[in-house]
Design a protein around this motif. Structure first.
Motif, short mmCIF file in Angstrom:
data_model
loop_
_atom_site.label_atom_id
_atom_site.label_comp_id
_atom_site.label_asym_id
_atom_site.label_seq_id
_atom_site.Cartn_x
_atom_site.Cartn_y
_atom_site.Cartn_z
N LEU A 117 -1.34 7.61 52.48
CA LEU A 117 -2.68 7.62 51.89
C LEU A 117 -2.98 6.26 51.29
CD1 LEU A 117 -2.09 11.03 50.11
CD2 LEU A 117 -3.40 10.69 52.21
N ASP A 118 -4.23 5.97 51.00
CA ASP A 118 -4.54 4.70 50.36
C ASP A 118 -4.77 4.91 48.87
OD1 ASP A 118 -7.02 5.94 50.50
OD2 ASP A 118 -8.11 4.09 50.87
N GLY A 119 -5.12 3.83 48.17
CA GLY A 119 -5.18 3.85 46.71
C GLY A 119 -6.09 4.87 46.09
N ASP A 120 -7.18 5.22 46.78
CA ASP A 120 -8.09 6.22 46.20
C ASP A 120 -8.10 7.52 46.99
OD1 ASP A 120 -9.58 5.27 48.39
OD2 ASP A 120 -11.48 5.58 47.36
N GLY A 121 -7.24 7.63 47.99
CA GLY A 121 -7.03 8.89 48.66
C GLY A 121 -8.03 9.30 49.71
N ASP A 122 -8.83 8.37 50.22
CA ASP A 122 -9.79 8.78 51.25
C ASP A 122 -9.40 8.32 52.65
OD1 ASP A 122 -10.38 6.08 51.04
OD2 ASP A 122 -12.51 6.35 50.58
N ARG A 123 -8.25 7.64 52.78
CA ARG A 123 -7.77 7.21 54.10
C ARG A 123 -6.44 7.88 54.42
NH1 ARG A 123 -8.72 0.93 55.69
NH2 ARG A 123 -10.74 0.59 54.72
N LEU A 124 -6.16 7.99 55.72
CA LEU A 124 -4.92 8.60 56.17
C LEU A 124 -4.37 7.88 57.40
CD1 LEU A 124 -2.86 11.05 56.31
CD2 LEU A 124 -4.53 12.13 57.86
N MET A 125 -3.09 7.57 57.36
CA MET A 125 -2.30 7.20 58.53
C MET A 125 -1.09 8.13 58.56
SD MET A 125 -3.75 4.55 60.03
CE MET A 125 -4.92 3.22 59.68
N MET A 126 -0.51 8.36 59.75
CA MET A 126 0.64 9.24 59.82
C MET A 126 1.72 8.66 60.73
SD MET A 126 -1.05 13.10 59.86
CE MET A 126 0.57 13.88 59.77
N ALA A 127 2.93 9.15 60.56
CA ALA A 127 4.06 8.78 61.42
C ALA A 127 4.73 10.06 61.88
CB ALA A 127 5.04 7.89 60.65
N ASP A 128 5.31 10.04 63.10
CA ASP A 128 6.08 11.20 63.56
C ASP A 128 7.56 10.98 63.26
OD1 ASP A 128 7.05 9.48 65.54
OD2 ASP A 128 5.84 10.37 67.15
N ARG A 129 8.40 11.91 63.69
CA ARG A 129 9.82 11.86 63.33
C ARG A 129 10.54 10.65 63.92
NH1 ARG A 129 9.91 16.78 66.37
NH2 ARG A 129 10.33 17.83 64.38
N ASP A 130 9.94 10.03 64.94
CA ASP A 130 10.53 8.82 65.52
C ASP A 130 10.02 7.55 64.84
OD1 ASP A 130 12.03 10.25 67.47
OD2 ASP A 130 10.20 10.47 68.68
N GLY A 131 9.18 7.71 63.83
CA GLY A 131 8.62 6.54 63.16
C GLY A 131 7.43 5.94 63.87
N ARG A 132 6.93 6.61 64.89
CA ARG A 132 5.75 6.13 65.63
C ARG A 132 4.52 6.37 64.77
NH1 ARG A 132 6.26 9.24 69.56
NH2 ARG A 132 7.49 7.88 70.91
N LEU A 133 3.67 5.35 64.66
CA LEU A 133 2.49 5.43 63.79
C LEU A 133 1.25 5.91 64.55
CD1 LEU A 133 3.01 2.13 61.77
CD2 LEU A 133 3.17 4.46 60.88
N TYR A 134 0.40 6.63 63.82
CA TYR A 134 -0.85 7.16 64.37
C TYR A 134 -1.99 6.76 63.45
CZ TYR A 134 2.30 9.83 67.28
OH TYR A 134 3.30 10.17 68.17
N ASP A 135 -3.00 6.06 64.01
CA ASP A 135 -4.12 5.61 63.20
C ASP A 135 -5.23 6.66 63.20
OD1 ASP A 135 -5.47 5.40 65.63
OD2 ASP A 135 -5.58 3.21 65.62
N GLY A 136 -6.36 6.29 62.58
CA GLY A 136 -7.45 7.23 62.44
C GLY A 136 -8.00 7.72 63.76
#
Length: 443
Positions: free
Chosen positions: A242-261
């Motif tokens: 999450l970002d500093g004010d909580g309105d953004r999201l990025m995620m990672a899977d169990r392999d550490g692969r990143l997923y953007d918006g």
């Protein structure tokens, strides 16, 4: 008529430099308060003020409070709370407006003021222009009998936690999942861990120890590599950044692969379409990756492009009567769940989608790979960049037809034009970006 102080998401800048100074923020609160009083024509409208974890929040909160009460507006103070939490409470408590003190993903030296109108919606352009006009008028404190009152409210965090949990399907839970949650040392530090834990997840928290100076510092949605590393270190199933004010999201899977918006929006849209509940199409921006658009089209899902900025995505969603949209930066809108972008709620929709489709993020997103993009910022020295780039721009569009896109966008904060070229071949994107940039430079 252009806006003098408001950008695409409120007023923002470096603390101590105009306009993020106590005297200006005092007048901003007063101006907004007078507009509310005149607009609603009721005695003592009430606003709610929240903030993130920046050290300057104390100072700016006091200035805003003074301005609003001087205008005859009552004030509720929540202390640290995510931006979407303020939007929710504005609606839930039937308040006249909500105000968030935050510079989102920026470093602690910056801060800003975001406004929500009645119902927790973004302030529209007309009201922003009225506030700006009032800023140019003399500040005249209301008579003592008409001054507003201010008080801190208890239970704001708890109400918002319950609201977030309510957006997750009742028949599902997070039991058996190990999650790493990165709170960016920001406003979600006491919110997000409780939401995911109370839904049943095993939790590891990073970026959860704010000190006023470390917000977004090497953690959070602008540094998603931190959560990716933590996921692999702890053997977790997902990473939530999450970002500093909580309105953004990025995620990672169990392999550490990143997923953007873009990818996370696709996951949500695909699951909703599968169960017949997408209710229209998806809205992105001119910067949304073309490969996502093509993948949605192959599934019969309509796609629209708005200008950069979540407020413009929101406007197009409302105009089309659609529910899902957002930006690659991690601003994700699910309007059947909340009136604004919310990192925690967006994550819950992604986790629900994975369960409903019975697939992991990699599998859901396997039917498209983001096209390579080349971005070049060309500094301007007064030249007519549109004329100098026109021929090469048209040539690039012709060469990339069906294979990519060209976006030329002047910055709203500095004298540069951003040249973005996207193509199914990285070398092709780089070639045309350099070609257009050279034309603008005049070389």
């Amino acid at each position: 008529m252009g806006r003098k102080y408001f950008g695409t998401d409120g007023v923002r800048g470096e603390v101590g430099k105009y306009p993020i100074t106590p005297d200006f923020v005092l007048r901003l609160g007063y101006a907004a308060g007078k507009v509310l009083v005149d607009h609603e024509r009721q005695e003592h409208p009430t606003v709610i003020i929240g903030k993130d974890t920046r050290i300057s929040g104390y100072m700016l909160e006091a200035a805003l409070q003074a301005g609003f009460t001087a205008a005859g507006v009552n004030v509720l103070l929540t202390g640290p709370l995510p931006t979407p939490g303020i939007a929710y409470l504005t609606r839930a408590l039937r308040l006249s407006a909500g105000v968030m003190i935050s510079a989102s993903h920026n470093p602690y030296q910056d801060n800003g003021i975001k406004f929500f109108a009645e119902g927790g919606k973004k302030l529209d352009d007309a009201l922003e222009l009225q506030i700006e006009a009032m800023l140019d008028s003399p500040m005249e404190t209301s008579p003592s009998r008409e001054l507003g009152r201010a008080r801190r409210i208890d239970g704001a965090a708890e109400r918002y936690i319950e609201f977030c949990k309510s957006t997750f399907p009742n028949e599902l839970d997070l039991k058996g999942l190990k999650l790493v949650v990165d709170c960016a040392h920001g406003a979600t530090y006491h919110i997000a861990p409780k939401v995911f834990h109370e839904l049943g997840a095993e939790l590891i928290t990073i970026g959860g120890e704010p000190n006023g100076y470390n917000i977004n510092d090497g953690v959070g949605a602008t540094h998603p590599e931190a959560v990716a590393a933590a996921v692999k270190a702890h053997g977790a199933d997902f990473g939530i950044s999450l970002d500093g004010d909580g309105d953004r999201l990025m995620m990672a899977d169990r392999d550490g692969r990143l997923y953007d918006g873009d990818q996370l929006i696709y996951v949500v849209a695909k699951a909703r379409a599968a169960r017949g509940q997408l209710h229209g199409g998806v809205v992105g921006t001119v910067m949304t990756n073309m490969a996502m658009e093509l993948a949605l089209q192959q599934q019969g899902i309509a796609f629209g492009r708005a200008k950069v900025g979540d407020r413009y995505v929101l406007e197009m969603l409302h105009a089309n009567g659609w529910q899902v949209g957002g930006e690659a930066s991690g601003h994700i809108l699910c309007l059947d769940k909340h009136s604004t972008g919310d990192g925690i709620i967006s994550c819950l929709q992604v986790l629900a989608a994975c369960q409903e489709l019975d697939q992991d993020l990699a599998t859901i997103c396997s039917d498209w790979t983001p096209f390579p993009q080349t971005m070049i910022n060309v500094r301007l020295n007064g030249q007519d960049w549109q004329s100098t780039s026109a021929a090469r721009h048209e040539a690039a569009k012709a060469a990339l037809f069906g294979r990519g896109r060209v976006v030329l966008r002047p910055s709203g904060t500095e004298p540069v034009v951003r040249v973005m070229v996207e193509a199914d071949d990285a070398a092709l994107a780089a070639h045309w970006a350099e070609d257009i940039a050279a034309a603008i430079r005049g070389s």
